[in-house]
Scaffold this motif. Structure first.
Motif, short mmCIF file in Angstrom:
data_model
loop_
_atom_site.label_atom_id
_atom_site.label_comp_id
_atom_site.label_asym_id
_atom_site.label_seq_id
_atom_site.Cartn_x
_atom_site.Cartn_y
_atom_site.Cartn_z
N GLY A 199 0.79 -1.22 0.00
CA GLY A 199 0.00 0.00 0.00
C GLY A 199 0.82 1.27 0.00
O GLY A 199 0.29 2.34 -0.28
N PHE A 200 2.12 1.19 0.31
CA PHE A 200 2.96 2.38 0.25
C PHE A 200 3.28 2.65 -1.20
O PHE A 200 3.78 1.79 -1.90
CB PHE A 200 4.25 2.21 1.05
CG PHE A 200 5.08 3.48 1.08
CD1 PHE A 200 4.85 4.43 2.05
CD2 PHE A 200 6.05 3.71 0.12
CE1 PHE A 200 5.58 5.60 2.07
CE2 PHE A 200 6.79 4.87 0.13
CZ PHE A 200 6.56 5.83 1.11
N GLU A 201 3.00 3.86 -1.65
CA GLU A 201 3.24 4.19 -3.05
C GLU A 201 4.20 5.36 -3.16
O GLU A 201 4.23 6.22 -2.30
CB GLU A 201 1.92 4.53 -3.73
CG GLU A 201 0.94 3.38 -3.66
CD GLU A 201 0.03 3.32 -4.84
OE1 GLU A 201 0.21 4.11 -5.78
OE2 GLU A 201 -0.86 2.47 -4.81
N GLY A 202 4.96 5.36 -4.22
CA GLY A 202 5.88 6.46 -4.47
C GLY A 202 7.18 6.30 -3.71
O GLY A 202 7.53 5.23 -3.24
N HIS A 203 7.89 7.39 -3.63
CA HIS A 203 9.18 7.41 -2.96
C HIS A 203 9.06 8.18 -1.65
O HIS A 203 8.11 8.90 -1.41
CB HIS A 203 10.23 8.07 -3.86
CG HIS A 203 10.45 7.33 -5.14
ND1 HIS A 203 11.15 6.16 -5.20
CD2 HIS A 203 10.07 7.59 -6.41
CE1 HIS A 203 11.18 5.73 -6.45
NE2 HIS A 203 10.53 6.59 -7.21
N MET A 204 10.06 8.01 -0.81
CA MET A 204 10.08 8.69 0.48
C MET A 204 10.70 10.07 0.30
O MET A 204 11.63 10.25 -0.47
CB MET A 204 10.91 7.88 1.48
CG MET A 204 10.91 8.44 2.88
SD MET A 204 9.29 8.55 3.63
CE MET A 204 8.88 6.83 3.86
N ASN A 249 17.21 9.50 -5.11
CA ASN A 249 16.81 9.48 -6.52
C ASN A 249 17.42 10.67 -7.23
O ASN A 249 17.86 11.63 -6.60
CB ASN A 249 15.28 9.53 -6.64
CG ASN A 249 14.64 8.27 -6.11
OD1 ASN A 249 15.15 7.17 -6.28
ND2 ASN A 249 13.50 8.43 -5.44
N ALA A 250 17.41 10.61 -8.55
CA ALA A 250 17.89 11.74 -9.35
C ALA A 250 17.03 12.96 -9.05
O ALA A 250 15.86 12.84 -8.70
CB ALA A 250 17.81 11.39 -10.83
N GLY A 251 17.60 14.11 -9.18
CA GLY A 251 16.89 15.34 -8.84
C GLY A 251 17.40 15.86 -7.51
O GLY A 251 18.23 15.23 -6.85
N THR A 265 13.73 16.39 -3.81
CA THR A 265 14.59 15.27 -3.42
C THR A 265 13.74 14.15 -2.83
O THR A 265 12.90 14.37 -1.97
CB THR A 265 15.63 15.72 -2.38
OG1 THR A 265 16.41 16.77 -2.93
CG2 THR A 265 16.55 14.57 -1.99
N SER A 266 13.95 12.94 -3.34
CA SER A 266 13.25 11.78 -2.82
C SER A 266 14.22 10.62 -2.71
O SER A 266 15.32 10.65 -3.27
CB SER A 266 12.06 11.42 -3.70
OG SER A 266 12.48 11.05 -4.99
N TYR A 267 13.79 9.59 -2.01
CA TYR A 267 14.65 8.45 -1.72
C TYR A 267 13.89 7.16 -1.95
O TYR A 267 12.66 7.13 -1.90
CB TYR A 267 15.12 8.51 -0.25
CG TYR A 267 15.80 9.81 0.09
CD1 TYR A 267 17.17 9.95 -0.03
CD2 TYR A 267 15.06 10.92 0.49
CE1 TYR A 267 17.79 11.15 0.26
CE2 TYR A 267 15.67 12.13 0.77
CZ TYR A 267 17.04 12.24 0.67
OH TYR A 267 17.65 13.43 0.94
N ARG A 268 14.63 6.10 -2.21
CA ARG A 268 14.03 4.77 -2.36
C ARG A 268 14.88 3.78 -1.57
O ARG A 268 16.03 4.07 -1.23
CB ARG A 268 13.95 4.37 -3.82
CG ARG A 268 15.31 4.16 -4.47
CD ARG A 268 15.17 3.83 -5.96
NE ARG A 268 16.44 3.45 -6.55
CZ ARG A 268 17.41 4.28 -6.87
NH1 ARG A 268 17.27 5.58 -6.67
NH2 ARG A 268 18.53 3.85 -7.40
N LEU A 269 14.30 2.64 -1.28
CA LEU A 269 15.06 1.58 -0.61
C LEU A 269 16.09 1.02 -1.60
O LEU A 269 15.83 0.93 -2.79
CB LEU A 269 14.13 0.46 -0.18
CG LEU A 269 13.17 0.78 0.96
CD1 LEU A 269 12.19 -0.36 1.14
CD2 LEU A 269 13.91 1.06 2.23
#
Length: 59
Positions: free
Chosen positions: A5-10, A42-44, A49-53
């Motif tokens: 259910g978690f969508e997108g990036h952190m 992530n890029a940008g 600014t966002s992050y992923r696992l």
């Protein structure tokens, strides 16, 4: 983030809401997770600014 259910990036705003902390604390926590190799930026940058696992954690 590992729950269904978690969508997108952190990002810092999402983290602050989930952890019930300030945006400053959220940023410090995220930077620590990046240092530990759990999150990857992530890029940008700037306000988007966002992050992923990392792939190892996401498996």
């Amino acid at each position: 983030m590992l729950k269904e259910g978690f969508e997108g990036h952190m990002n810092t705003s999402k983290y602050a809401k989930l952890a019930k902390c300030s945006n400053d604390t959220a940023l410090r926590d995220i930077q620590d997770l990046v240092t530990r190799g759990i999150f990857v930026q992530n890029a940008g940058g700037g306000r988007s600014t966002s992050y992923r696992l990392t792939d190892q954690v996401a498996e």
